[in-house]
Enzyme design. Sequence first.
Site, PDB file in Angstrom:
ATOM      1  CB  SER A   1       2.360   8.960   2.387  1.00  0.00           C
ATOM      2  OG  SER A   1       1.314   9.906   2.459  1.00  0.00           O
ATOM      3  CB  ALA A   2       7.551   6.729   3.866  1.00  0.00           C
TER       4      ALA A   2
END
Length: 392
Positions: free
Chosen positions: A73-74
């Site tokens: 999710s970065a």
Amino acid sequence: MNGADVHGIVAEGFEPVREAFAGNFALLGERGAAVTVYRHGHRVVDLWGGTKDVDDAAGTVPWEHGTAQIVRSATKGVAAAALLLLHQRGELDLDAPVGTYWPEFKAAGKERTLVRHLLAHRAGVPVLDRPLTPDQAADPDLGAEAVAAQAPVWEPGTAHGYHAQTYGWLTGELVRRITGRPVGEWIAAEMAAPVGADLWLGLPESEQARVGRVGPVDAPETAGRLKTRPKRSVAEAYADPDSLTRRAFAAISPAPDENSPAYRAAELPASNGIATADGLARFYASLIGEVDGGARLFTPRTMELARTEQSAGPDRVLVVGTRFGLGYMLHGPASPLLSPASFGHPGRGGALAFADPAAGIAFGYVTNGFRKSVTADPRAQALVKAVRTALA
């Protein structure tokens, strides 16, 4: 593993970051990782160590400078920048209905959903009633069709909840509708290349060899002392098959093989970006200033938009209190960053990237060992604390 296995450089005064990085291997079960920090657009920390593959316990394939990993999710912070850049260029109105650019999205009660709602996790579509398989999810047409047809689980704009998987189709389709180009191609040409950042959404075959294998790692007992438990943890909510938490993360089901070349080559802006630690840090450095005296992505006004609070309080998906700007997590108990000025995004289980304009800091950390944590991974937090110490 000890500090002797850590390679790279730190500028004078940033020695605490090297110590913390070595400590992650000695105390927190790190297998392979890298961390890079920029200050005022110049690299002051660039460290790596361990093995390239999480399952290579013998250490026969070392992590090298330039080893890349999936950052989960970065990736969302990169996707958010794509939409904000389009806004900066006058091609996207944050206060326009999504249907202005994507008419099919108006279905099922989403006519009044605004672009800023998508970025701030307020769109009300964190789940899919009919989850997609990994192969279906990799097809941008199918992903866009599924989220456009989905009825919201709350009235858009009235609450917030983490759009763990659907965020990718929401942001990616808007980029595609506005530019006429695949989101990964647009990010490569308009964002990564201009600032020289090693990050990809849709990994080219030519870069496959530099990417290490990822996998789960157990948390040692010492790690438990570094965090506090909320009344109901994300892990407990995730264990409930009927919860929004479980359904949001299971919008792609079964879970994809993150080590598959096919998955790495897909373009899922919520979850499968590939980057080096330097690539992430350099990208965030370009959001708050010039990198190495040259390229910059965000104007000061766009930077302020990115980190202006849009959502705060109980998160209907993550169950704890979260804070979001326009696509970025903001400093708070659920996602502690460097200071209240920080904005960025973690990757579930490890990775973390953010910028702090007040301190002139940009930070990128990648790892091949994923833990059960969703936001505040103790290894990343040890490094953030060390940066704070170095600045003090």
